[in-house]
Structure formats: C-alpha cells, structure tokens
Design an enzyme around this catalytic site. Structure first.
Site, short mmCIF file in Angstrom:
data_model
loop_
_atom_site.label_atom_id
_atom_site.label_comp_id
_atom_site.label_asym_id
_atom_site.label_seq_id
_atom_site.Cartn_x
_atom_site.Cartn_y
_atom_site.Cartn_z
N GLU A 3 -54.33 -91.39 -60.72
CA GLU A 3 -53.42 -90.75 -59.76
C GLU A 3 -53.81 -90.88 -58.30
O GLU A 3 -52.96 -91.08 -57.44
CB GLU A 3 -53.26 -89.25 -60.11
CG GLU A 3 -52.39 -88.97 -61.33
CD GLU A 3 -53.16 -89.04 -62.64
OE1 GLU A 3 -54.32 -89.49 -62.65
OE2 GLU A 3 -52.58 -88.65 -63.66
N GLY A 20 -50.72 -89.34 -67.17
CA GLY A 20 -50.10 -88.39 -68.12
C GLY A 20 -50.38 -88.75 -69.57
O GLY A 20 -50.31 -87.88 -70.45
#
Ligand code: DAK
Length: 261
Positions: A131, A108
């Site tokens: 991720e 993020g």
C-alpha cells in the site's frame, strides 16, 4: 453470484473468490457477495470453511486498484468499512476458516487471509502489503493483524518497505502454517478441514471464541473467558458423549456421536 462460488463437501464449505481476469482483486461486488455467502452458510451442517481464489496464479491480488483510484474521502471510508465488516465477519465467524492461499496474497489479499483462523499456501504464493507504494496505508486491518501474527518488527518491515515475500519466508515468519505444491493445496486444506469437522463441534467453536476473545484481553480476563467457555461445554452433548464414549473405550461411537451432534 457472479464472483463468489460456494460448495459444500460433507461438513466443509468451500468459498472461492472467482474474478480471475483481475487476479481475484476485491471490488465492492466481490465484498458484497462474500458477505451474502457467509450469511447463507448452513451452520447446522457446515463445521469448517475454506477460503481460496480461482485459478493457479492468485489468491487475491488486493483491493481493486481501478475502483479505488477515483474514490473520494467519504467513498474511501465507505469502501474501507465494507471490507472491514466482511473481514471481521470472517474473523469472528462461529466456525473455523482456513485460507488456502493459491498464489498472490497482496494488500487486501494478505489482509483477508489474516482474518482467517489458519493459513496454508501453495509454493508459488507471494505475500505483501504494497500500500505505501500506492500512497495509502493498509486499510483492511493489515497494520493490526500482521503485527499480531508475525510481531511488530517484521510487520513494520513488510509494511514500510512494501516488499513482497515468498511462501518459504511466509512460513519462516509464521504468517502461514504450511506450504504445499500448488496441485496439493486444496486436498491438504480439505483434509485439515475434515479433521476439524470430525471433532466435537461446540467445543471447536468455543475454542475459536476463547482464543479470539482472549487475545483481545489481559491474561486475568482471558483466563475467565476460557473458564466460562469450558464450563459451557458441560451443558452439551459434545461433552457428555465425548467423555462417556472415551470411558467406554469406543472410539467409533465417539466419531459417530460427534457427526450427529
Ligand atoms: N486491482 C485491480 N486489478 C488488478 C489488481 C488489483 N489489485 N491486481 C491485478 N489486477 C489486474 C491487472 O490490472 C491485469 O488486468 P488487465 O490489464 O489484464 O485488464 C490483470 O489483473 C493481470 O495482472 P497483471 O497483468 O499485472 O499480472 P502480472 O502477473 O504481470 O502481475 C501482480 C501480477 C499481482 C504482481 C500485479 O498484478 C500487481 O502488482 N497487482 C497489484 C497488487 C497490489 O498492489 N495489490 C494491493 C492493492 S492495494 C482501504 C481499503 C483497502 C485497502 C486500502 C485502504 N481503506 C478504504 C482505507 C487495500 C489496498 C490494497 O489492497
């Protein structure tokens, strides 16, 4: 605000994500505060924003893994929407936003930097989309914005391998525009922001909108978007003062006029 600091220097607003003990990871509270901070920016005065992270080690080390670890499917979707809404608000914010990336920009963190107009970083910055190593896909626009910025081949390599890259490689692939020694990063960001702020403000805003909207359209439509925003300038003081003073050859007057537009 507990996790987001905001200060204004001249016509530049500086937003600092300040959750240093978790390397400025984005939890729901940080996202809510970022949202409120953006809503409160005084657009009559501020002409450029800088987004950075607190400390010398991390810009944003990603979404908060602790908070995400217990999410249900519905909660995961709600968290994703909260983040995406804030990131999109930054991306279409009326004035330019410079990301001053002062360390880790992972998951993020890389994604929020890509929602900004311009990225510059310190020499200790590290970028990545880790991720898939955590069993998830990038959820704050990483699959979309990274491919648009560095091309699908490089984006796919970074995302599938989950390999981090350092500042020099980020520069080489065009993820950042420039790399500075850590201690010089904020001064460089502020100098760039001040350089933007001294230009005709409506023209700058229209350029941002033309680039953003045009990138989402085919070339025929994109050119029309540009034509319209170009035309709109002719109803502004920006254009009238800018051209009149240029023709007068009075550069100082131009600067003063833009300051007060
Ligand atoms: N979340 C929570 N805490 C974090 C964190 C994170 N992302 N990153 C670091 N921290 C915390 C650490 O847990 C540690 O806390 P304490 O143990 O001291 O309480 C503290 O920050 C310092 O970290 P380290 O001790 O690990 O420091 P090191 O220098 O050894 O390592 C590091 C730094 C950045 C390499 C390491 O912390 C690290 O690998 N952090 C995780 C990086 C990462 O994997 N980030 C990506 C997160 S995933 C979605 C929405 C969003 C997303 C996905 C989907 N949808 C809803 C669909 C986004 C996902 C991500 O961003």
């Amino acid at each position: 605000m507990e996790f987001v600091l905001y200060e204004v220097k001249g016509q530049v607003g500086i937003i600092t994500i300040s959750r240093e003990k978790a390397l400025n990871a984005l939890n729901s509270a940080v996202l809510d505060e970022l949202d409120k901070t953006l809503d409160a920016v005084d657009l009559d005065n501020v002409r450029c924003l800088i987004l950075t992270g607190a400390g010398q080690k991390s810009f944003v080390a990603g979404a908060d893994i602790g908070e995400m670890s217990t999410l249900t499917k519905a909660e995961g979707e709600a968290f994703g929407k909260k983040g995406n809404d804030v990131f999109r608000k930054l991306e279409v914010f009326p004035i330019p936003v410079i990301a001053a990336i002062n360390g880790f920009a992972l998951g993020g963190g890389c994604e929020i930097s890509m929602s900004c107009d311009i990225r510059i970083c310190s020499d200790n910055a590290v970028f990545g989309q880790p991720e898939v190593g955590l069993g998830i896909t990038p959820g704050f626009g990483g699959t979309q914005r990274l491919a648009r910025l560095v091309g699908p081949g490089m984006a796919k390599q970074m995302i599938y391998t989950a390999r981090n890259i350092k500042a020099d490689e980020a520069l080489r692939i065009g993820l950042v525009n420039a790399v500075y020694p850590q201690e010089e990063l904020m001064a460089a960001a502020e100098k760039m922001a001040a350089g933007i702020a001294k230009n005709a403000p409506i023209a700058v805003r229209n350029c941002k909108k033309a680039i953003n909207d045009g990138l989402e359209a085919g070339m025929d439509d994109a050119i029309v978007i540009e034509e319209k925003l170009f035309g709109d300038c002719f109803e502004t003081e920006d254009q009238k003062y800018g051209m009149a003073f240029f023709l007068d050859k009075n550069k100082e007057k131009v600067k003063e006029a833009f300051k007060n537009c």
